[in-house]
Design a protein around this motif. Sequence first.
Motif, PDB file in Angstrom:
ATOM      1  N   LYS A   8      11.179  -9.110  -6.607  1.00 45.84           N
ATOM      2  CA  LYS A   8      11.625  -9.193  -5.467  1.00 45.84           C
ATOM      3  C   LYS A   8      10.782  -8.201  -4.789  1.00 45.84           C
ATOM      4  CE  LYS A   8      16.394 -10.669  -5.850  1.00 45.84           C
ATOM      5  NZ  LYS A   8      17.727 -10.497  -5.608  1.00 45.84           N
ATOM      6  N   GLY A   9      10.158  -7.081  -5.125  1.00 45.00           N
ATOM      7  CA  GLY A   9       9.315  -6.185  -4.354  1.00 45.00           C
ATOM      8  C   GLY A   9       7.979  -6.391  -4.597  1.00 45.00           C
ATOM      9  N   LEU A  10       7.050  -5.392  -4.181  1.00 43.94           N
ATOM     10  CA  LEU A  10       5.929  -5.443  -4.280  1.00 43.94           C
ATOM     11  C   LEU A  10       5.083  -4.773  -5.526  1.00 43.94           C
ATOM     12  CD1 LEU A  10       4.865  -4.809  -0.481  1.00 43.94           C
ATOM     13  CD2 LEU A  10       5.204  -7.061  -1.646  1.00 43.94           C
ATOM     14  N   PRO A  72      -1.148   8.263   1.989  1.00 41.02           N
ATOM     15  CA  PRO A  72       0.122   8.213   1.612  1.00 41.02           C
ATOM     16  C   PRO A  72       0.115   7.186   0.260  1.00 41.02           C
ATOM     17  CG  PRO A  72       0.478   7.382   3.467  1.00 41.02           C
ATOM     18  CD  PRO A  72      -0.795   7.906   3.342  1.00 41.02           C
ATOM     19  N   VAL A  73      -0.109   6.054   0.261  1.00 42.82           N
ATOM     20  CA  VAL A  73      -0.474   4.779  -0.781  1.00 42.82           C
ATOM     21  C   VAL A  73      -1.028   5.411  -1.583  1.00 42.82           C
ATOM     22  CG1 VAL A  73      -0.607   2.643  -1.204  1.00 42.82           C
ATOM     23  CG2 VAL A  73       0.292   3.035   1.026  1.00 42.82           C
ATOM     24  N   PHE A  74      -2.497   5.924  -1.482  1.00 53.11           N
ATOM     25  CA  PHE A  74      -3.216   6.136  -2.534  1.00 53.11           C
ATOM     26  C   PHE A  74      -2.573   7.336  -3.315  1.00 53.11           C
ATOM     27  CE2 PHE A  74      -6.835   4.226   0.150  1.00 53.11           C
ATOM     28  CZ  PHE A  74      -7.087   3.260  -0.964  1.00 53.11           C
ATOM     29  N   LEU A 208       6.523   3.873   4.435  1.00 55.85           N
ATOM     30  CA  LEU A 208       7.665   2.880   4.113  1.00 55.85           C
ATOM     31  C   LEU A 208       7.509   1.557   3.226  1.00 55.85           C
ATOM     32  CD1 LEU A 208       8.708   2.313   8.037  1.00 55.85           C
ATOM     33  CD2 LEU A 208       9.851   3.709   6.383  1.00 55.85           C
ATOM     34  N   ILE A 209       6.174   1.336   3.153  1.00 61.57           N
ATOM     35  CA  ILE A 209       5.804   0.265   2.029  1.00 61.57           C
ATOM     36  C   ILE A 209       6.079   0.826   0.781  1.00 61.57           C
ATOM     37  CG2 ILE A 209       3.352   0.877   1.959  1.00 61.57           C
ATOM     38  CD1 ILE A 209       2.793  -2.332   1.972  1.00 61.57           C
TER      39      ILE A 209
END
Length: 248
Positions: A8-10, A72-74, A208-209
Amino acid sequence: MKNAARAKGLPGSVLKWFAILVMTLDHVGASLLEVFLLNGYGNSPASGMVSDPAFWWKADQILRIMGRSAFPVFCFLLVEGAVHTRSGESYLKRLALFALLSELPFDLALRNQVPWWEHQNVFFTLALGLLVILVFQKNPGREWKGMAALGAAALAAELLHTDYGAAGVLVVGTMYLLRENRPLAAFLSLAILALEARMELWAVPGFLILFLYNGERGRQNRYFFYVFYPAHLLLFWLIGRYLFPWIL
């Protein structure tokens, strides 16, 4: 049930594509607009040729705001990779290699000159962050060694003027140490970045992602980002340096 919940997530691959997209938009502003159209760094032949500078400055601001979410994602994906990789040393060697390979395109795209000693590309920051993680991993029960490495790496990032500097290394360290408490890690990481530059508060979507991450790697080419980073910077330099003066 666990796999169904994760579905359900990414996966990590989607997070990486998100980060690549917003990073690219950020570099459209930082390179094509700021360097080649507006500021004229390195005597860009296209600088000053736009008819409405105010519009392009506004466009640049929007692109740079969108780009705050990439880092932040990296950092998060770096921590995930370090935790699950078979060989942290090989991972570190790849980052170091592409840090060196990316520096020339980075200097050209972001300043239109070589060398540009005042700023080094983000691979250096990520490599220093990964080095800190490896020290923690190799010294269980002796966290003081990891903390000493974190301080030394942050200082090195600041002295070398790597992208995001000491704050970038501290974010990697924070995300690693608090990887079991994602809300606290996100909050402290955002605070660190905001203390470095207030504009980094716009990185909130990038944090948030991370809460949508389902723990799966997803389908992705291991080397795509490594190649894409210097390649897109070199392409932006070629467009700004040689195409813009012809079309404007």
